[in-house]
Design an enzyme around this catalytic site. Structure first.
Site, short mmCIF file in Angstrom:
data_model
loop_
_atom_site.label_atom_id
_atom_site.label_comp_id
_atom_site.label_asym_id
_atom_site.label_seq_id
_atom_site.Cartn_x
_atom_site.Cartn_y
_atom_site.Cartn_z
N TYR A 147 0.82 -1.21 0.00
CA TYR A 147 0.00 0.00 0.00
C TYR A 147 0.86 1.27 0.00
CZ TYR A 147 -4.30 -2.65 1.17
OH TYR A 147 -5.39 -3.47 1.15
N LYS A 175 -1.59 -7.72 -2.47
CA LYS A 175 -2.93 -7.14 -2.38
C LYS A 175 -2.73 -5.65 -2.53
CE LYS A 175 -6.62 -7.42 1.13
NZ LYS A 175 -6.72 -6.20 1.87
P1 FBP Z 1 -11.59 -3.46 2.51
O1 FBP Z 1 -12.10 -4.30 1.36
O2 FBP Z 1 -12.63 -3.27 3.56
O3 FBP Z 1 -10.98 -2.17 1.99
O4 FBP Z 1 -10.43 -4.31 3.18
C1 FBP Z 1 -9.18 -4.44 2.57
C2 FBP Z 1 -8.11 -3.95 3.52
O5 FBP Z 1 -6.83 -4.10 2.93
C3 FBP Z 1 -8.10 -4.64 4.86
O6 FBP Z 1 -7.44 -5.87 4.83
C4 FBP Z 1 -7.46 -3.61 5.73
O7 FBP Z 1 -7.89 -3.64 7.04
C5 FBP Z 1 -7.91 -2.33 5.13
O8 FBP Z 1 -8.27 -2.59 3.79
C6 FBP Z 1 -6.85 -1.25 5.18
O9 FBP Z 1 -7.31 -0.16 4.48
P2 FBP Z 1 -6.51 1.21 4.40
O10 FBP Z 1 -5.07 0.92 4.70
O11 FBP Z 1 -6.73 1.67 3.00
O12 FBP Z 1 -7.14 2.09 5.41
#
Ligand code: FBP
Length: 251
Positions: A147, A175
């Site tokens: 991310y 992911k």
């Molecule tokens: P969602 O489908 O609810 O977005 O979940 C995916 C996810 O990666 C979760 O595993 C994690 O808790 C969350 O999103 C983190 O989201 P961010 O870092 O964007 O706040």
């Protein structure tokens, strides 16, 4: 490596995967849940009835709720995490759980987050290096949440770069965030090469918007999705599950 192949086989069906994410309790806090879904048993029930290829949990939920689902839903144990509570420093997702514990808890894969473009990036890369070695020793598949952080975290080049880092760090799956279109997501899939790309669901969208995203990422060559809020915040989680599966598995 045979252990790893066996575990991966539990997570993949017809070369695709659909995972249900429930690590938001640490990442975002209880506000993501309503009065029913705040009970982890409710979301585990959706994963079981919807026949997801895996559920993503932190260890407390495994220890307290998972026993009766063992053998029914593959387990992806999240090893690191951070809260959404405002801090003075930039958030680092520190390791909270070991690979050995993932083995003890019967996990089929481990999940690990790396925030690219942050002050903590180097520390997270270093911690992950050790995790990867241990996971390899145990034959444990690795799913990396790659991310980017910052305002343009959904920018296609940034997401593609993050996916590429994940591949070069040894992830079996990465992911990543949706980049907004099929064309831009293709670049992400290309950057990751042999590593399987899963798209995160993100904030709750309208059903139409969400299914368009699912279609776009699958047409771009994604290996599937790992979704949370767009399923369990939906009025009918099993109905939306069916629609997602129709696109992902083409049946
Ligand atoms: P969602 O489908 O609810 O977005 O979940 C995916 C996810 O990666 C979760 O595993 C994690 O808790 C969350 O999103 C983190 O989201 P961010 O870092 O964007 O706040």
């Amino acid at each position: 490596m045979i252990g790893k192949e066996i575990r991966l086989n539990r997570l993949i069906r017809n070369n695709k995967s659909l995972f249900l994410a429930m690590d938001q309790g640490i990442e975002h806090g209880p506000n993501d849940f309503n009065d029913k879904t705040i009970n982890p048993g409710m979301i585990l029930g959706i994963a079981e009835k919807g026949r997801y290829n895996g559920i993503i949990l932190h260890k407390g939920i495994v220890l307290n709720y998972f026993e009766r689902y063992a053998g029914k839903i593959p387990l992806i144990l999240k090893l690191n995490g951070k809260t959404n509570i405002p801090h003075i420093d930039v958030g680092i997702s520190e390791q909270l759980t070991s690979v050995k514990d993932a083995v003890r808890l019967g996990a089929d894969a481990i999940g690990y987050t790396i925030y690219t473009g942050t002050i903590g990036e180097n520390l997270m890369l270093k911690q992950f290096g050790k995790v990867e070695e241990e996971a390899r020793d145990y034959g444990m598949p690795i799913i990396l949440w790659m991310y980017p952080r910052g305002r343009d975290r959904f920018n296609a080049e940034k997401v593609a770069y993050a996916a590429r880092i994940g591949m070069e760090l040894g992830a079996d799956m990465v992911k990543v965030y949706y980049t907004g279109s099929m064309q831009t997501f293709k670049r992400v899939v290309l950057a990751a090469q042999k590593t399987r790309v899963l798209c995160a669901g993100g904030e709750k969208k309208t059903e139409k918007e969400f299914l368009k995203m699912v279609r776009n990422v699958m047409n771009a060559g994604a290996a599937g999705l790992a979704v949370g809020r767009n399923v369990w915040q939906h009025n009918e989680p099993l109905k939306i599950t069916k629609k997602i599966k129709h696109i992902v598995f083409k049946k």
